[in-house]
Write a protein that holds these residues in place. Structure first.
Motif, mmCIF file in Angstrom:
data_model
loop_
_atom_site.group_PDB
_atom_site.id
_atom_site.type_symbol
_atom_site.label_atom_id
_atom_site.label_comp_id
_atom_site.label_asym_id
_atom_site.label_seq_id
_atom_site.Cartn_x
_atom_site.Cartn_y
_atom_site.Cartn_z
ATOM 1 N N VAL A 1 0.879 -1.274 -0.169
ATOM 2 C CA VAL A 1 0.051 0.014 -0.035
ATOM 3 C C VAL A 1 0.616 1.261 -0.187
ATOM 4 N N THR A 2 2.123 1.162 0.547
ATOM 5 C CA THR A 2 3.000 2.263 0.664
ATOM 6 C C THR A 2 3.762 2.573 -0.815
ATOM 7 N N ILE A 3 3.585 1.676 -1.800
ATOM 8 C CA ILE A 3 4.277 2.044 -3.021
ATOM 9 C C ILE A 3 3.206 1.777 -4.107
ATOM 10 N N ALA A 4 1.879 1.831 -3.766
ATOM 11 C CA ALA A 4 0.803 1.786 -4.529
ATOM 12 C C ALA A 4 0.734 0.513 -5.445
ATOM 13 N N LEU A 5 0.830 -0.445 -4.772
ATOM 14 C CA LEU A 5 0.752 -1.900 -5.405
ATOM 15 C C LEU A 5 -0.122 -2.693 -4.766
ATOM 16 N N PHE A 6 -0.242 -4.047 -4.648
ATOM 17 C CA PHE A 6 -1.168 -4.984 -3.696
ATOM 18 C C PHE A 6 -0.428 -5.933 -3.460
ATOM 19 N N PRO A 7 -0.545 -6.885 -2.278
ATOM 20 C CA PRO A 7 0.009 -8.067 -1.950
ATOM 21 C C PRO A 7 -0.286 -8.914 -3.050
ATOM 22 N N ASP A 8 0.437 -9.314 -4.108
ATOM 23 C CA ASP A 8 0.305 -10.169 -5.177
ATOM 24 C C ASP A 8 1.073 -11.507 -4.678
ATOM 25 N N VAL A 9 1.530 -12.021 -5.773
ATOM 26 C CA VAL A 9 2.186 -13.415 -5.658
ATOM 27 C C VAL A 9 1.503 -14.429 -4.866
ATOM 28 N N GLY A 10 0.040 -14.395 -5.116
ATOM 29 C CA GLY A 10 -0.811 -15.301 -4.522
ATOM 30 C C GLY A 10 -1.271 -14.750 -3.047
ATOM 31 N N GLY A 11 -0.999 -13.368 -2.684
ATOM 32 C CA GLY A 11 -1.573 -12.863 -1.549
ATOM 33 C C GLY A 11 -3.064 -12.876 -1.491
ATOM 34 N N SER A 12 -3.551 -12.690 -2.577
ATOM 35 C CA SER A 12 -5.038 -12.611 -2.815
ATOM 36 C C SER A 12 -5.716 -14.179 -2.364
ATOM 37 N N TRP A 13 -4.730 -15.208 -2.463
ATOM 38 C CA TRP A 13 -5.134 -16.713 -2.088
ATOM 39 C C TRP A 13 -4.970 -16.521 -0.480
ATOM 40 N N PHE A 14 -3.679 -16.542 -0.111
ATOM 41 C CA PHE A 14 -3.462 -16.855 1.347
ATOM 42 C C PHE A 14 -3.981 -15.826 2.305
ATOM 43 N N GLU B 1 -4.821 -11.692 -10.336
ATOM 44 C CA GLU B 1 -3.588 -10.828 -9.978
ATOM 45 C C GLU B 1 -2.862 -10.287 -11.192
ATOM 46 N N ILE B 2 -2.670 -10.944 -12.216
ATOM 47 C CA ILE B 2 -1.703 -10.585 -13.356
ATOM 48 C C ILE B 2 -2.775 -9.517 -14.079
ATOM 49 N N GLN B 3 -3.895 -9.556 -13.935
ATOM 50 C CA GLN B 3 -4.650 -8.334 -14.426
ATOM 51 C C GLN B 3 -4.547 -7.016 -13.691
ATOM 52 N N LEU B 4 -4.680 -7.201 -12.289
ATOM 53 C CA LEU B 4 -4.527 -6.055 -11.515
ATOM 54 C C LEU B 4 -3.310 -5.429 -11.785
ATOM 55 N N ALA B 5 -2.288 -6.353 -11.661
ATOM 56 C CA ALA B 5 -0.648 -5.938 -11.657
ATOM 57 C C ALA B 5 -0.434 -5.202 -12.746
ATOM 58 N N THR B 6 -0.972 -5.787 -13.901
ATOM 59 C CA THR B 6 -0.582 -5.142 -15.238
ATOM 60 C C THR B 6 -1.146 -3.701 -15.379
ATOM 61 N N ASN B 7 -2.367 -3.594 -14.991
ATOM 62 C CA ASN B 7 -3.109 -2.317 -14.976
ATOM 63 C C ASN B 7 -2.577 -1.221 -14.046
ATOM 64 N N ILE B 8 -1.855 -1.908 -12.891
ATOM 65 C CA ILE B 8 -1.306 -1.045 -12.059
ATOM 66 C C ILE B 8 0.062 -0.367 -12.533
ATOM 67 N N ILE B 9 0.842 -1.265 -13.291
ATOM 68 C CA ILE B 9 2.070 -0.887 -13.411
ATOM 69 C C ILE B 9 2.091 0.220 -14.642
ATOM 70 N N ARG B 10 0.865 0.114 -15.457
ATOM 71 C CA ARG B 10 0.781 1.086 -16.349
ATOM 72 C C ARG B 10 0.183 2.549 -16.098
ATOM 73 N N HIS B 11 -0.119 2.583 -14.471
ATOM 74 C CA HIS B 11 -0.754 3.711 -13.986
ATOM 75 C C HIS B 11 0.234 4.563 -13.345
ATOM 76 N N PRO B 12 0.094 5.934 -13.079
ATOM 77 C CA PRO B 12 1.258 6.770 -12.707
ATOM 78 C C PRO B 12 1.396 6.464 -11.009
ATOM 79 N N GLU B 13 0.297 6.063 -10.431
ATOM 80 C CA GLU B 13 0.289 6.013 -8.823
ATOM 81 C C GLU B 13 1.611 5.184 -8.502
ATOM 82 N N PHE B 14 1.546 4.035 -9.177
ATOM 83 C CA PHE B 14 2.535 3.165 -8.822
ATOM 84 C C PHE B 14 4.263 3.721 -8.931
ATOM 85 N N THR B 15 4.315 4.439 -9.923
ATOM 86 C CA THR B 15 5.780 5.071 -10.135
ATOM 87 C C THR B 15 6.132 6.263 -9.085
ATOM 88 N N GLU B 16 5.011 6.783 -8.851
ATOM 89 C CA GLU B 16 5.282 7.902 -7.768
ATOM 90 C C GLU B 16 5.304 7.262 -6.300
#
Length: 375
Positions: free
Chosen positions: A150-163, A315-330
């Motif tokens: 949350v502090t870099i505008a990503l999300f707990p991925d790599v299976g985080g949505s599962w565990f 997760e790959i759908q959300l991660a792809t959309n996030i990486i293309r958005h400026p919130e992540f890079t900021e």
């Protein structure tokens, strides 16, 4: 097991046991806390696939070089460069990294042979994805785990949505929203680790694994691993740290009992507490991206009944959309590049995020999901 020269990003060894062999994997870039690169992901995938079909390899042991970290995550700065170089996407390196990393995580989760993960030191991001996917997950007195995306505008991925969705009560969502740090006892409580073993027993554990007369039947080999690990876990009980999550479970349940996600965010941030763990959790969300908090909450909600393959596809759908958005890079700029810790988030509050903006992160950015073949 023999000493290994740490000259490659990952060291692979096939070590003869009393019967059969153990595949040993050492993540070996201590300078970056063994953080994963795309090259390392590909090397792991290739070796896991090869060992899966090799009757001579009975089990796998995976560790990180050094005492500081098992693996502190993915190479976020490389992802940042990819996003900056191709604003709006496609971000070729970053998107390839996520897709191949998630495929490797899925391989770990579904691996027939036992995989022992020695989760010593820092375990974050991509490292947590590796550990969580293994069948026998050991944590120690020095294990430190966090999901501070949350502090870099990503999300707990790599299976985080599962565990995280399989964690007790609302604890998974609380950890995802706040990035709160947890220890070995917490990891066992929320289900991302199996046993606490004091780090002083590592060599004895390895020796015990090598003393086994392994079978060609994976089920019997899982039993042999449990037979080796169990006594060391029993000897280590008195050294286990006190947990933070379970004692705070009732408070977490109250904080997450909001009318909507905005109410939940408000309740967490508005806490007036002298409790150091809750205070740090509150501050993690308060300083994080409100947009990220919304997609974290929604991702967990939308995957709450999903199977494992579907989780990684979502997760790959959300991660792809996030990486293309400026919130992540900021977020990465402020925390890891310029290190001013003063991100200019797009939305000061969660209620200011337009619904259409949030919805866009949950729409496919391509014609076919790159992980569609997982099942």
């Amino acid at each position: 097991m023999e000493e290994l020269l740490m000259s490659e990003p990952i060291i692979f060894a096939e070590v003869p046991a009393a019967g059969g062999s153990i595949g040993r994997i050492t993540l070996s870039i201590e300078a970056t806390l063994n953080s994963l690169t795309l090259e390392m992901v590909d090397l792991l995938q290739e070796k896991l696939d090869a060992w899966a079909g090799d009757d001579g390899i009975a089990a796998v042991f995976i560790e990180g070089a050094g005492e500081k970290a098992f693996c502190a995550g993915g190479d976020v700065q490389a992802l940042y460069r990819s996003a900056i170089e191709q604003p709006g996407g496609p971000c070729d390196y970053a998107e390839a990294f996520f897709a191949r990393e998630y495929r490797m995580n899925f391989t770990l989760h579904t691996y027939a042979k036992p995989i022992v993960c020695w989760g010593h030191g820092i375990v974050m991001g991509g490292g947590l994805g590796v550990m969580a996917g293994c069948s026998h997950r050991v944590v120690t007195e020095r294990t430190r785990i966090a999901m501070p995306e949350v502090t870099i505008a990503l999300f707990p991925d790599v299976g985080g949505s599962w565990f995280l969705n399989h964690s007790p009560g609302k604890t998974g969502e609380f950890l995802a929203l706040t990035g709160a740090s947890i220890n070995a006892a917490d990891a066992i409580y929320i289900g991302i680790a199996d046993r606490f073993i004091s780090s002083e027993h590592k060599q004895a554990v390895l020796d015990g694994l090598l003393a086994q007369n392994w079978s060609v039947e994976s089920e019997k080999n899982h039993a042999r691993v449990r037979h080796v690990l169990r006594p060391f876990a029993e000897r280590s009980l008195s050294a286990s740290p006190a947990g933070q999550v379970e004692p705070h479970a009732a408070t977490i349940a109250q904080l997450l009992d909001g009318d909507d996600v905005h109410d939940i965010i408000d309740k967490i941030i508005a806490q007036e507490t002298d409790d150091p763990w809750l205070s740090k959790a509150r501050d993690g969300l308060a300083h994080g991206s409100r947009l990220a908090a919304l997609w974290i909450h929604r991702q967990l909600w939308e995957t709450r009944h999903s199977g494992l393959a579907q989780v990684f596809q979502q997760e790959i759908q959300l991660a792809t959309n996030i990486i293309r958005h400026p919130e992540f890079t900021e977020g990465v700029r402020a925390l890891l590049i310029d290190k001013d810790r003063n991100p200019a988030w797009l939305y000061p509050t969660s209620r200011e995020v337009p619904q259409a903006v949030l919805d866009g992160f949950f729409e496919p950015p391509w014609d076919e999901n790159p992980l569609a073949d997982l099942g």
